[in-house]
Design a protein around this motif. Structure first.
Motif, mmCIF file in Angstrom:
data_model
loop_
_atom_site.group_PDB
_atom_site.id
_atom_site.type_symbol
_atom_site.label_atom_id
_atom_site.label_comp_id
_atom_site.label_asym_id
_atom_site.label_seq_id
_atom_site.Cartn_x
_atom_site.Cartn_y
_atom_site.Cartn_z
ATOM 1 N N ALA A 186 1.005 -1.437 0.148
ATOM 2 C CA ALA A 186 0.292 0.281 -0.406
ATOM 3 C C ALA A 186 0.544 1.515 -0.176
ATOM 4 N N SER A 187 2.035 1.111 0.948
ATOM 5 C CA SER A 187 2.615 2.377 1.343
ATOM 6 C C SER A 187 3.273 2.647 -0.676
ATOM 7 N N LEU A 188 3.759 1.252 -1.192
ATOM 8 C CA LEU A 188 4.467 1.822 -2.148
ATOM 9 C C LEU A 188 3.218 2.157 -3.111
ATOM 10 N N ILE A 189 1.840 1.734 -3.569
ATOM 11 C CA ILE A 189 1.359 2.125 -4.236
ATOM 12 C C ILE A 189 0.963 3.503 -3.740
ATOM 13 N N LEU A 190 0.886 4.336 -2.663
ATOM 14 C CA LEU A 190 0.656 5.548 -3.092
ATOM 15 C C LEU A 190 1.861 6.129 -3.178
ATOM 16 N N PHE A 191 3.362 5.675 -2.783
ATOM 17 C CA PHE A 191 4.437 6.395 -3.500
ATOM 18 C C PHE A 191 4.270 6.593 -4.680
ATOM 19 N N VAL A 192 4.150 6.353 -5.373
ATOM 20 C CA VAL A 192 4.694 6.111 -7.222
ATOM 21 C C VAL A 192 3.625 7.354 -7.754
ATOM 22 N N PRO A 193 2.913 7.409 -7.407
ATOM 23 C CA PRO A 193 2.101 8.629 -7.727
ATOM 24 C C PRO A 193 3.039 10.328 -7.924
ATOM 25 N N ASN A 194 3.775 10.026 -5.851
ATOM 26 C CA ASN A 194 4.807 11.543 -6.008
ATOM 27 C C ASN A 194 5.628 11.131 -6.387
ATOM 28 N N LEU A 195 6.777 10.330 -6.645
ATOM 29 C CA LEU A 195 7.263 10.061 -8.052
ATOM 30 C C LEU A 195 7.659 9.818 -9.373
ATOM 31 N N VAL A 196 6.579 10.111 -9.604
ATOM 32 C CA VAL A 196 5.781 10.162 -11.384
ATOM 33 C C VAL A 196 5.700 12.374 -11.197
ATOM 34 N N LEU A 197 5.596 12.343 -10.670
ATOM 35 C CA LEU A 197 5.358 13.979 -10.800
ATOM 36 C C LEU A 197 6.335 14.475 -10.423
ATOM 37 N N PHE A 198 7.221 13.820 -9.334
ATOM 38 C CA PHE A 198 8.741 14.772 -9.176
ATOM 39 C C PHE A 198 9.384 14.192 -10.430
ATOM 40 N N ILE A 199 9.783 13.126 -11.222
ATOM 41 C CA ILE A 199 9.664 13.386 -12.460
ATOM 42 C C ILE A 199 10.235 14.289 -13.291
ATOM 43 N N ILE A 200 8.783 14.139 -13.134
ATOM 44 C CA ILE A 200 7.655 15.278 -14.689
ATOM 45 C C ILE A 200 8.381 16.568 -14.776
ATOM 46 N N LEU A 201 8.467 17.389 -13.131
ATOM 47 C CA LEU A 201 8.645 18.466 -12.937
ATOM 48 C C LEU A 201 9.883 18.579 -12.292
ATOM 49 N N GLN A 202 11.357 17.597 -12.335
ATOM 50 C CA GLN A 202 11.525 17.670 -11.451
ATOM 51 C C GLN A 202 13.211 18.937 -11.855
ATOM 52 N N ASN A 203 12.802 19.246 -13.451
ATOM 53 C CA ASN A 203 14.103 20.404 -13.706
ATOM 54 C C ASN A 203 12.947 21.533 -13.268
ATOM 55 N N ASN A 204 11.993 22.023 -12.777
ATOM 56 C CA ASN A 204 11.907 23.166 -12.161
ATOM 57 C C ASN A 204 12.336 23.385 -10.978
ATOM 58 N N VAL A 205 11.821 22.135 -9.596
ATOM 59 C CA VAL A 205 12.124 21.776 -8.708
ATOM 60 C C VAL A 205 13.753 22.538 -8.417
ATOM 61 N N MET A 206 14.168 22.009 -9.403
ATOM 62 C CA MET A 206 16.160 21.843 -9.218
ATOM 63 C C MET A 206 16.256 23.645 -9.170
ATOM 64 N N ASN A 207 15.454 24.026 -10.509
ATOM 65 C CA ASN A 207 15.872 25.640 -10.788
ATOM 66 C C ASN A 207 15.440 26.507 -9.767
ATOM 67 N N THR A 208 14.122 25.728 -8.391
ATOM 68 C CA THR A 208 13.671 26.152 -8.004
ATOM 69 C C THR A 208 14.777 26.927 -6.217
ATOM 70 N N MET A 209 15.554 25.265 -6.525
ATOM 71 C CA MET A 209 16.292 25.642 -5.207
ATOM 72 C C MET A 209 17.590 26.438 -5.605
ATOM 73 N N ALA A 210 17.751 26.471 -7.257
ATOM 74 C CA ALA A 210 18.903 27.297 -7.378
ATOM 75 C C ALA A 210 18.649 28.859 -7.560
ATOM 76 N N HIS A 211 17.305 28.738 -7.633
ATOM 77 C CA HIS A 211 16.956 30.326 -7.281
ATOM 78 C C HIS A 211 17.301 31.030 -6.331
ATOM 79 N N SER A 212 16.398 30.043 -5.484
ATOM 80 C CA SER A 212 16.271 30.485 -3.489
ATOM 81 C C SER A 212 17.293 30.739 -3.181
ATOM 82 N N GLY A 213 18.615 29.884 -3.903
ATOM 83 C CA GLY A 213 19.941 30.246 -2.754
ATOM 84 C C GLY A 213 20.674 31.748 -3.859
ATOM 85 N N ILE A 214 20.620 32.183 -5.007
ATOM 86 C CA ILE A 214 20.739 33.605 -5.057
ATOM 87 C C ILE A 214 20.299 35.091 -4.770
ATOM 88 N N LYS A 215 20.553 35.704 -4.181
ATOM 89 C CA LYS A 215 20.193 36.797 -3.323
ATOM 90 C C LYS A 215 20.868 38.114 -3.899
#
Length: 215
Positions: A186-215
């Motif tokens: 059950a834990s695996l089934i519920l985790f898979v959609p989170n993983l798929v969404l992260f893979i799809i949006l990972q470039n934007n997430v990485m950009n968020t991390m990089a951008h938030s460190g620039i002041k």
């Protein structure tokens, strides 16, 4: 849960998650734009309330939430799943930080050219904060997809409950060695959609991390 097909729980979860994520991002980006770039009475108070909300876990506001849901007559409705999860202070805080970094000169130029607040929001703000929106989408999705609070407290009709509730009910019924295997599945089934969404949006997430460190 007897008599309710698995497909019904899957449909409920997809519907609730889709509507909640979509509406939450809409309200979050609206609020972030207003709090970061518009001047109005009570603006600072709203910002303070959002920051104060970061200190509270969902359990701390469980009773007020239940009373509100009862008062507006949403018990046993699809909106009982959605309404309590629309406001996500962490997402608003993140998106607002990005909106604040949009140059004021760019917005002022748009106003001089005759743009309305809606035009500025749609054509300037949204395109420039897409990484933050993607990250907020993941945060909201994770909160909603695994949420059992609404099914446990606001919904009595089994046909209106979500997949997470169904999976956990199976685990609780089978409290044996085989039940532990079912819990892992059950834990695996519920985790898979989170993983798929992260893979799809990972470039934007990485950009968020990089951008938030620039002041």
């Amino acid at each position: 849960t007897a008599g309710v097909p698995l497909s019904r729980y899957v449909f409920n979860s997809l519907l609730v998650t889709g509507l909640t994520v979509g509406l939450s991002l809409l309200f979050t980006t609206f609020a972030a734009f207003a709090l970061a770039k518009l001047k109005f009475k009570g603006r600072q108070l709203m910002m303070d309330i959002n920051q104060l909300a970061l200190m509270f876990v969902a359990t701390a506001v469980l009773i007020p939430r239940y009373l509100v849901i009862c008062k507006v007559g949403l018990i046993d409705s699809i909106w009982a799943h959605i309404l309590p999860l629309l406001a996500y202070p962490v997402a608003l805080f993140l998106v607002k930080q990005f909106v604040e970094q949009v140059p004021d000169s760019l917005i002022e130029a748009a106003y001089i050219d005759g743009a309305t607040d809606w035009t500025v929001y749609r054509k300037i703000i949204i395109p420039m904060i897409k990484p933050a929106i993607a990250t907020a989408a993941i945060l909201v999705f994770q909160q909603v997809w695994v949420n059992m609070e609404t099914s446990n407290y606001y919904v009595n009709d089994d046909s209106m409950k979500t997949l997470t509730f169904y999976m956990n009910s199976l685990v609780n019924v089978n409290n044996t060695v085989s039940g532990q295997g079912m819990a892992a599945a059950a834990s695996l089934i519920l985790f898979v959609p989170n993983l798929v969404l992260f893979i799809i949006l990972q470039n934007n997430v990485m950009n968020t991390m990089a951008h938030s460190g620039i002041k």
